[in-house]
Motif scaffolding. Structure first.
Motif, PDB file in Angstrom:
ATOM      1  N   LEU A 127      -1.001   4.058   2.886  1.00 43.40           N
ATOM      2  CA  LEU A 127      -0.749   2.717   3.420  1.00 43.40           C
ATOM      3  C   LEU A 127       0.659   2.541   3.970  1.00 43.40           C
ATOM      4  O   LEU A 127       1.037   1.451   4.362  1.00 43.40           O
ATOM      5  CB  LEU A 127      -1.063   1.622   2.386  1.00 43.40           C
ATOM      6  CG  LEU A 127      -2.532   1.508   1.968  1.00 43.40           C
ATOM      7  CD1 LEU A 127      -2.739   0.309   1.045  1.00 43.40           C
ATOM      8  CD2 LEU A 127      -3.458   1.388   3.172  1.00 43.40           C
ATOM      9  N   VAL A 148      -4.909  -0.964  -3.994  1.00 47.70           N
ATOM     10  CA  VAL A 148      -3.534  -1.460  -3.967  1.00 47.70           C
ATOM     11  C   VAL A 148      -3.123  -1.744  -5.401  1.00 47.70           C
ATOM     12  O   VAL A 148      -3.854  -2.405  -6.145  1.00 47.70           O
ATOM     13  CB  VAL A 148      -3.402  -2.745  -3.117  1.00 47.70           C
ATOM     14  CG1 VAL A 148      -1.966  -3.275  -3.177  1.00 47.70           C
ATOM     15  CG2 VAL A 148      -3.800  -2.473  -1.667  1.00 47.70           C
ATOM     16  N   ARG A 193       0.240  -3.005  -7.883  1.00 44.02           N
ATOM     17  CA  ARG A 193       1.576  -3.592  -7.942  1.00 44.02           C
ATOM     18  C   ARG A 193       2.204  -3.296  -9.301  1.00 44.02           C
ATOM     19  O   ARG A 193       1.644  -3.625 -10.341  1.00 44.02           O
ATOM     20  CB  ARG A 193       1.533  -5.106  -7.729  1.00 44.02           C
ATOM     21  CG  ARG A 193       2.909  -5.777  -7.716  1.00 44.02           C
ATOM     22  CD  ARG A 193       2.777  -7.271  -7.472  1.00 44.02           C
ATOM     23  NE  ARG A 193       4.061  -7.921  -7.271  1.00 44.02           N
ATOM     24  CZ  ARG A 193       4.806  -8.436  -8.254  1.00 44.02           C
ATOM     25  NH1 ARG A 193       4.387  -8.381  -9.497  1.00 44.02           N
ATOM     26  NH2 ARG A 193       5.961  -9.012  -7.977  1.00 44.02           N
ATOM     27  N   ALA A 253     -10.163   1.031  -0.231  1.00 43.81           N
ATOM     28  CA  ALA A 253      -8.719   0.905  -0.439  1.00 43.81           C
ATOM     29  C   ALA A 253      -8.409   0.563  -1.888  1.00 43.81           C
ATOM     30  O   ALA A 253      -9.201  -0.095  -2.580  1.00 43.81           O
ATOM     31  CB  ALA A 253      -8.141  -0.169   0.478  1.00 43.81           C
ATOM     32  N   ALA A 290      -3.984  -8.398  -1.393  1.00 40.94           N
ATOM     33  CA  ALA A 290      -3.601  -8.158  -2.786  1.00 40.94           C
ATOM     34  C   ALA A 290      -2.347  -8.913  -3.204  1.00 40.94           C
ATOM     35  O   ALA A 290      -1.850  -8.722  -4.313  1.00 40.94           O
ATOM     36  CB  ALA A 290      -3.398  -6.664  -3.024  1.00 40.94           C
ATOM     37  N   ILE A 299       5.055  -1.716  -4.647  1.00 40.34           N
ATOM     38  CA  ILE A 299       3.650  -1.686  -4.268  1.00 40.34           C
ATOM     39  C   ILE A 299       3.240  -0.254  -3.953  1.00 40.34           C
ATOM     40  O   ILE A 299       3.935   0.465  -3.237  1.00 40.34           O
ATOM     41  CB  ILE A 299       3.382  -2.574  -3.049  1.00 40.34           C
ATOM     42  CG1 ILE A 299       3.806  -4.013  -3.328  1.00 40.34           C
ATOM     43  CG2 ILE A 299       1.911  -2.517  -2.650  1.00 40.34           C
ATOM     44  CD1 ILE A 299       3.011  -4.702  -4.406  1.00 40.34           C
ATOM     45  N   GLU A 300       2.111   0.147  -4.490  1.00 39.66           N
ATOM     46  CA  GLU A 300       1.508   1.427  -4.152  1.00 39.66           C
ATOM     47  C   GLU A 300       0.127   1.155  -3.565  1.00 39.66           C
ATOM     48  O   GLU A 300      -0.557   0.229  -3.994  1.00 39.66           O
ATOM     49  CB  GLU A 300       1.390   2.317  -5.394  1.00 39.66           C
ATOM     50  CG  GLU A 300       2.730   2.635  -6.036  1.00 39.66           C
ATOM     51  CD  GLU A 300       2.590   3.332  -7.373  1.00 39.66           C
ATOM     52  OE1 GLU A 300       1.438   3.474  -7.847  1.00 39.66           O
ATOM     53  OE2 GLU A 300       3.606   3.730  -7.945  1.00 39.66           O
ATOM     54  N   GLY A 301      -0.264   1.933  -2.577  1.00 32.74           N
ATOM     55  CA  GLY A 301      -1.567   1.698  -1.982  1.00 32.74           C
ATOM     56  C   GLY A 301      -2.102   2.936  -1.308  1.00 32.74           C
ATOM     57  O   GLY A 301      -1.340   3.768  -0.807  1.00 32.74           O
ATOM     58  N   ALA A 315      -4.718  -4.969   3.756  1.00 38.13           N
ATOM     59  CA  ALA A 315      -4.910  -4.663   2.341  1.00 38.13           C
ATOM     60  C   ALA A 315      -3.779  -5.229   1.481  1.00 38.13           C
ATOM     61  O   ALA A 315      -4.016  -5.805   0.412  1.00 38.13           O
ATOM     62  CB  ALA A 315      -5.026  -3.154   2.147  1.00 38.13           C
ATOM     63  N   LEU A 316      -2.548  -5.079   1.948  1.00 37.56           N
ATOM     64  CA  LEU A 316      -1.423  -5.569   1.165  1.00 37.56           C
ATOM     65  C   LEU A 316      -1.412  -7.090   1.095  1.00 37.56           C
ATOM     66  O   LEU A 316      -1.065  -7.677   0.069  1.00 37.56           O
ATOM     67  CB  LEU A 316      -0.113  -5.046   1.744  1.00 37.56           C
ATOM     68  CG  LEU A 316       0.077  -3.525   1.674  1.00 37.56           C
ATOM     69  CD1 LEU A 316       1.388  -3.122   2.330  1.00 37.56           C
ATOM     70  CD2 LEU A 316       0.026  -3.021   0.243  1.00 37.56           C
ATOM     71  N   ALA A 350      -3.161  -1.331   6.504  1.00 39.11           N
ATOM     72  CA  ALA A 350      -2.130  -1.535   5.492  1.00 39.11           C
ATOM     73  C   ALA A 350      -1.729  -2.999   5.426  1.00 39.11           C
ATOM     74  O   ALA A 350      -1.581  -3.578   4.328  1.00 39.11           O
ATOM     75  CB  ALA A 350      -0.915  -0.658   5.792  1.00 39.11           C
TER      76      ALA A 350
END
Length: 268
Positions: free
Chosen positions: A160, A113, A115, A111, A216, A121-123, A212-213, A209
């Motif tokens: 994500l 992630v 910011r 993954a 991070a 946020i992109e992931g 992972a978010l 998702a």
């Protein structure tokens, strides 16, 4: 940029086969690496470390990241230790500063992630059909490489938020590259696929998702910020009866400018 890493053994493992490492190149630019050894291959805890340190040696020299050279160096180390080349069956994820960009390379699954400065946020979560990622160790053996490519592997890229794209591997069997403008991002975080192995008390798998978010969602970008965040997350997850069956490795590059991030989607 500042860098930090952390890795933790999964509940079903006797040895942690994930590894993470951070360092700087000769120009002082930070980079991070994550490797995830295959559980069905021998001694991949050692192999994951050999891959990371081979890649770090190359990046420190300023020569970029050439996977064929990384695996050759790692194979030489394995041979000196009397280990099978199969110990290098591991993924390798890297994020490093290259001029005005943050270049992310994913050889295998895992993954990413990122910011942005505006808080967006992109992931992405990268996986493979039949749970068979492209290991760069296949470069060492024509028979293994031929068998892998003959199985018609495909790479899945999920953003994500639930959208999935399937990409044929024939353009580049081993690596997916992302280039992010350095000036636009607070941090870029890499994780092994252990992020998708979290289950709740009823042994229902939790959404990758969400995990992972949350991992991070750093409260600061100083000191051992990845270790602090991951330990806190794991401690609170255990209180809920959650556990991660697979090993987990997390590594991040963060801007030196302090921009605390609020937790995403609620802290577990």
């Amino acid at each position: 940029m500042h860098a930090d890493t952390y890795y933790s053994i999964g509940s079903t493992h006797l040895v942690c086969e994930d590894y993470a490492w951070s360092d700087r190149d000769r120009d002082g630019n930070a980079f991070v690496l994550v490797a995830d050894g295959c559980s069905s291959s021998p001694d991949t805890d050692v192999g994951a470390r050999l891959l990371c340190h081979s890649a770090a040696r190359m990046l420190r020299s300023g020569h970029g990241l050439v996977l064929a050279h990384v695996i050759e160096q790692a194979a030489g180390g394995a041979e000196q230790l009397g280990l099978s080349p199969d110990c290098l069956d591991a993924t390798l994820l890297a994020a490093r500063v290259v001029a005005d960009t943050i270049r992310v390379s994913l050889a295998g699954d895992g993954a990413v992630v990122a910011r942005r400065h505006d808080g967006a946020i992109e992931g992405w979560f990268v996986s493979f059909n039949d749970s068979a990622p492209a290991y760069i160790s296949y470069m060492l053996d024509d028979d293994r490489l031929g068998a892998f490519m003959g199985a018609q592997p495909h790479r899945f890229v999920e953003d994500l938020t639930g959208h999935t794209r399937v990409a044929s591997l024939h353009a580049d069997p081993f690596v997916l590259e992302l280039e992010l403008p350095r000036a636009d991002y607070d941090h870029v975080t890499l994780m092994s696929d252990g992020a998708q192995s979290f289950c709740d008390a009823a042994q229902q798998r939790l959404d990758v998702a969400r995990i992972a978010l949350e991992l991070a969602a750093f409260r600061s970008h100083t000191g051992q910020f990845v270790a602090r965040r991951t330990r806190r997350f794991l401690k609170q997850a255990r209180r809920r009866g959650w556990q991660h069956h697979d090993d987990l490795a997390v590594a991040a590059l963060c801007s030196c400018d302090e921009r605390p991030a609020a937790p995403i989607g609620g802290t577990p």
